[in-house]
Design an enzyme around this catalytic site. Structure first.
Site, mmCIF file in Angstrom:
data_model
loop_
_atom_site.group_PDB
_atom_site.id
_atom_site.type_symbol
_atom_site.label_atom_id
_atom_site.label_comp_id
_atom_site.label_asym_id
_atom_site.label_seq_id
_atom_site.Cartn_x
_atom_site.Cartn_y
_atom_site.Cartn_z
ATOM 1 N N ASP A 1 -2.117 -5.851 6.120
ATOM 2 C CA ASP A 1 -3.400 -5.721 6.786
ATOM 3 C C ASP A 1 -4.015 -7.103 6.979
ATOM 4 O O ASP A 1 -4.141 -7.864 6.023
ATOM 5 C CB ASP A 1 -4.278 -4.859 5.876
ATOM 6 C CG ASP A 1 -5.515 -4.377 6.562
ATOM 7 O OD1 ASP A 1 -5.930 -3.257 6.266
ATOM 8 O OD2 ASP A 1 -6.064 -5.133 7.396
ATOM 9 N N ASP B 1 2.361 -1.910 3.820
ATOM 10 C CA ASP B 1 1.226 -1.989 4.720
ATOM 11 C C ASP B 1 0.687 -3.414 4.664
ATOM 12 O O ASP B 1 0.214 -3.867 3.618
ATOM 13 C CB ASP B 1 0.166 -0.974 4.251
ATOM 14 C CG ASP B 1 -1.065 -0.963 5.149
ATOM 15 O OD1 ASP B 1 -1.900 -0.063 4.963
ATOM 16 O OD2 ASP B 1 -1.201 -1.846 6.015
ATOM 17 N N GLU C 1 4.836 16.669 3.593
ATOM 18 C CA GLU C 1 3.408 16.817 3.788
ATOM 19 C C GLU C 1 2.930 15.980 4.967
ATOM 20 O O GLU C 1 3.300 14.814 5.107
ATOM 21 C CB GLU C 1 2.626 16.366 2.548
ATOM 22 C CG GLU C 1 1.111 16.510 2.775
ATOM 23 C CD GLU C 1 0.231 15.851 1.718
ATOM 24 O OE1 GLU C 1 0.762 15.249 0.776
ATOM 25 O OE2 GLU C 1 -0.997 15.949 1.866
#
Lengths: 428, 508
Positions: free
Chosen positions: A113, A111, A46
């Site tokens: 951040d 991730d 996807e």
């Protein structure tokens, strides 16, 4: 070469150029195809696109590299995200019997951040970053990469600059792609040491025994701590800052700290170092003598240890920003990070889309003329031109990095095949 | 999964050796042979008895304690299914173990509750057996089942000594030296990885022997869970076999023991005794039903069945039953005629005097707990299972159960040990300890045991019940209509003892 000024308004003009002449489709496809070992692996992947005016489309999928190219050149997405490999083609998911359409595999991702560190950085906040706090990312990458490789045995970790304020890691090993939700969550928890939100003051709590993972991570933190925290972040430089540190200490130490703070109230490099040295000798020795007090380690970890979002890593179907996509706010390309040059990585040197588009217009150098002649016979004209194009820009070295990464994976795959077929692998 | 097949197949010796190569198994492969129906039933019933024992012991003792192990060792059924000893051949026992497990799968795959119960007992049994295996047999077992958990060499242990000690709270230098350590892929030990309780390197965790059990058990649980789900899908085909269907139904609703269809005390209870008996010797479910009947002069069908059959079990004759129900219903909205037309038939039916003349057996606890849950307006079911805990607490308080007793009961209820909760209720209302006595399975059993303690008419067959020496445990005031017999006390003494009993409850 100066970085060309980037303006978000010019994206509609820059993106078509980017996707037509610069985006490394061939490498991109090579990556997601994973050697074609599993049938339909690329076809069932996807993608999601964010188009102009914040239009978001999910469940995009493509049969071939060509189809991917054509579609991206047609839609000129502002953002591209990569999702999971599903049981069926995502763009046909509505035709599948409900319940049968399932996310099967995906890279293990992380991730990091910078906004998650706002409570411990004094130089910036929010989406801003600067060379001083970027060290946090360096520390994070070192610690996590070591753990993923040494502890978990993963060998193919792609670290990518997110384009603004953080980094992503894509763990591409076959074993990683096949991990269940529970396994991903367990890995993320193993790697988490900083816990708690705004209401929690003491976010790192250590107790006996200190696991080897924590010891290893601390070694990394200690390497950077003086320079980063004491000097750069000046965590003992003002009363406010010192108070924040003190808030993390057990009561009996607080008294001692207060005394020293009064003595060393003057703000200077010397006193900072002196403070540190003092902290290291006086209390800390006393404290290590006292069993159960790991506050020195806890403070260092709270200020420096990587903070990851477990939810990003847990979900097999979670969508994450794609490498080589553009960050609309900064214009920077999400490029792979070279771990061999990690300490020298500067997020402000990462090429922006405006820069590389500008570089395309530069006249050809002599070298390139020669290269052209050599490669004339090898490939189709279009591809040749494309290959030449990104090579003329600052993007080149990052694509090369990516190539190396892919080459290593291909090499591993070959090794696996040989191993499984029982033949002896002579490569070192 | 291929469920139990009844096709004929010749099994050579080598094949069976392979099938039962190890004394302990994961039950991965279903049995493929012929057995007689009676063996089918015997095997299943024996294993069920074993699992019920495992359940009872599991609540009373810590599952890894020596006492637990000793108690389970002593169980009579275990030798028949005893496959702990890997040295001796014991082919027959392994075969029985294997087949009985698969038969019970058929019976216990149908509902979530049944599956959960079955999995829990099988896991406990497996753990008990696994812990008993000597080290080399464990290695064999792992290999046999393709679990790639290898022990690490002494040299490796030396090299990793520091790391191993600092990774695990329970591991010291001597542990590393003395115990085996297994190298397990991290995906198989997620809980240990998640909490960083183990040394992780190169994708493998290094686990001390005692933790390997947890991993193997988790594996077993996952496999069994999946297998049961698959079995449930194949069930319709099995149930269509007429020979098997009644057996399987009986197994899943059965407890193993008496079914109280033969009333040894038939005719010994008079109707006037029912009220006092309901307060003294009824289990909570029946007390509730009786109360409901007296209060509203009516019970719905589920309640009539559960209570009616119970009454039959305690010794009421058909005539008594008819009289009992009629007298109560008539006080309500039902007149005598309507009763005779509508309700009498069903009472006679219960006694086997109508229709296909089946003499229905009173419901066991399993049946009451698992089937036909009550809805609004119903009084039947098991109060420990079906009542809201607050209401249950109030009810127990009104029946003068001590606060500490109530919290013990509620704990058991929270752990879903409904029969044990009822047993505790028995203990508290009779001020005895029953852990060395009976194991509660049936409301009529409750009644009989109670009557035995109290020396009442409903006692029926004599069964040993140990009692502590405690003045409070002397039998309280027996019913006034009782015929003289052992255990009857003169009024004054009885009254004194009743007082003691009351104060005992208040102090607790």
């Amino acid at each position: 070469m100066t970085t060309a000024d980037y303006d978000q308004a010019s994206l509609p003009d820059l993106l078509p150029l980017y996707y037509r002449r610069l985006f490394p489709f061939s490498q991109y496809h090579r990556w997601l195809n994973y050697g074609g070992v599993t049938k339909n692996y690329f076809q069932n992947r996807e993608f999601s696109f964010t188009l102009k005016d914040d239009i978001y489309v999910r469940y995009q999928s493509f049969s071939t590299q060509n189809e991917l190219e054509k579609e991206m050149q047609k839609m000129n997405p502002y953002k591209i995200d990569i999702g999971a490999v599903y049981s069926h083609r995502p763009n046909q998911h509505n035709t599948v019997k409900s319940g049968s359409f399932q996310a099967l595999e995906k890279e293990l991702v992380f991730d990091i951040d910078m906004t998650d560190y706002d409570d411990v950085r004094s130089c910036c906040s929010g989406a801003d970053i600067c060379p001083k706090c970027w060290t946090l990312m360096t520390i994070a990458i070192r610690i996590l990469d070591r753990a993923l490789r040494d502890d978990f045995g993963f060998r193919h970790c792609l670290w990518v600059y997110s384009g603004r304020r953080g980094v992503h890691c894509w763990v591409c090993d076959e074993a990683a792609r096949k991990l269940s939700v529970a396994a991903r969550s367990a890995v993320a928890e193993y790697l988490s040491l900083v816990k708690g939100g705004d209401e929690t003051v003491r976010k790192v709590v250590l107790s006996d025994p200190i696991h080897p993972f924590i010891t290893e991570s601390l070694t990394v933190v200690e390497n950077y701590f003086s320079q980063y925290a004491l000097l750069g972040q000046d965590i003992l430089g003002s009363k406010e800052a010192v108070d924040k540190v003190l808030a993390l200490l057990p009561e009996d130490i607080l008294f001692l700290c207060a005394t020293f703070h009064m003595i060393f109230g003057v703000h200077s490099v010397a006193s900072l170092l002196a403070k540190h040295a003092l902290m290291k000798t006086a209390f800390f020795n006393q404290m290590t003598a006292k069993k159960g007090h790991y506050f020195e380690m806890e403070i260092m970890l709270q200020y420096c240890y990587p903070r990851l979002d477990v939810n990003v890593s847990k979900g097999v179907n979670h969508l994450l920003k794609s490498p080589f996509s553009v960050h609309p706010k900064t214009g920077r390309i999400s490029v792979p990070i070279d771990l061999r040059e990690l300490d020298r990585f500067d997020p402000f040197e990462v090429p922006t889309i405006s820069l590389i588009c500008e570089e395309l217009d530069q006249p050809k150098t002599e070298e390139e003329q020669d290269d052209n002649m050599e490669n004339e016979n090898k490939k189709e004209a279009g591809e040749r031109r494309k290959m030449r194009d990104y090579k003329r820009t600052s993007l080149a070295k990052y694509v090369k990095l990516f190539d190396n990464f892919l080459e290593e994976m291909a090499h591993s795959r070959k090794g696996e095949v040989l191993k499984n077929s029982g033949e002896c692998n002579l490569n070192p | 999964m291929q469920f139990y097949s009844r096709r004929k197949k010749l099994i050579g010796n080598s094949q069976t050796e392979q099938l039962y190569g190890h004394c302990l198994q994961f039950y991965g492969q279903p049995p493929i042979e012929n057995i007689s129906l009676s063996e089918f039933e015997t095997f299943a019933v024996d294993r069920l008895k074993l699992l019920k024992t495992v359940e009872n012991l599991g609540v009373s003792y810590v599952k890894t304690s020596e006492l637990y192990t000793k108690k389970l060792d002593a169980e009579e059924f275990l030798p028949g299914l005893n496959v702990r000893n890997c040295e001796t051949d014991e082919y027959e026992k392994r075969r029985k173990d294997h087949i009985s497990h698969f038969i019970l799968r058929l019976a216990y795959c149908q509902t979530e509750d049944l599956r959960r119960w079955f999995i829990q007992q099988e896991i406990d049994l497996f753990r008990y057996r696994f812990n008993d295996l000597p080290s080399k047999n464990i290695g064999q077992f792992l290999q046999y089942n393709n679990l790639h958990y290898h022990t690490i060499s002494i040299d490796e242990k030396k090299k990793l000594m520091d790391k191993l000690v600092t990774s695990s709270f329970a591991v010291s230098g001597s542990t590393v030296d003395g115990k085996d350590f297994y190298k397990v892929p991290f995906q198989d030990a997620l809980d240990l990885v998640r909490t960083r309780k183990v040394y992780l390197n190169g994708g493998y965790v290094y686990i001390p022997h005692q933790d390997i059990v947890t991993i193997v058990l988790n594996d077993f649980r996952t496999r069994l869970s999946k297998a049961l789900a698959l079995t449930a899908r194949s069930l319709p085909a099995v149930q269509s076999d007429e020979r098997l269907q009644p057996l399987l139904n009986h197994l899943s609703h059965a407890y193993v023991g008496q079914d109280y269809s033969i009333q040894k005390s038939i005719g010994k209870i008079s109707l006037e005794q029912i009220d006092p008996l309901s307060a003294k010797s009824y289990p909570l479910c029946m007390r509730q039903l009786h109360r409901g009947l007296r209060d509203s002069h009516h019970l719905r069908h589920g309640g009539r069945m559960q209570y009616g059959l119970f009454l039959k079990g305690i010794g009421l004759t058909l005539d008594q039953a008819l009289q009992f129900w009629r007298s109560e219903f008539v006080k309500g909205k039902v007149d005598a005629d309507k009763f005779d037309k509508a309700y009498a038939y069903s009472i006679r039916h219960m006694f086997g005097k109508e229709g296909k003349r089946t003499d229905y057996t009173p419901y066991s606890c399993m049946k009451v707990i698992l089937s036909n849950p009550p809805s609004q307006g119903d009084q039947h079911g098991c109060p420990f299972r079906h009542s809201d805990p607050e209401l249950l607490k109030q009810k127990l308080q009104s029946y003068k159960v001590s606060p500490s007793g109530i919290s013990q009961i509620l704990e058991l209820v929270k752990g879903m040990h409904y029969q044990l909760a009822c047993q505790k209720y028995f203990e508290l209302t009779h001020s005895v300890r029953t852990d060395s006595g009976f194991s509660l399975n049936h409301p009529n059993q409750y009644f009989m045991e109670s009557q035995k303690l109290l020396g009442g008419p409903g006692a029926g067959v004599k069964v040993e019940v140990k009692r502590e020496d405690n003045p409070a445990t002397k039998p309280p005031n027996p019913s006034p209509h009782q015929t003289p017999g052992p255990g009857n006390l003169p009024q004054e003494v009885a009254a004194e003892i009743t007082e003691d009993l009351d104060s005992f409850f208040q102090d607790a």
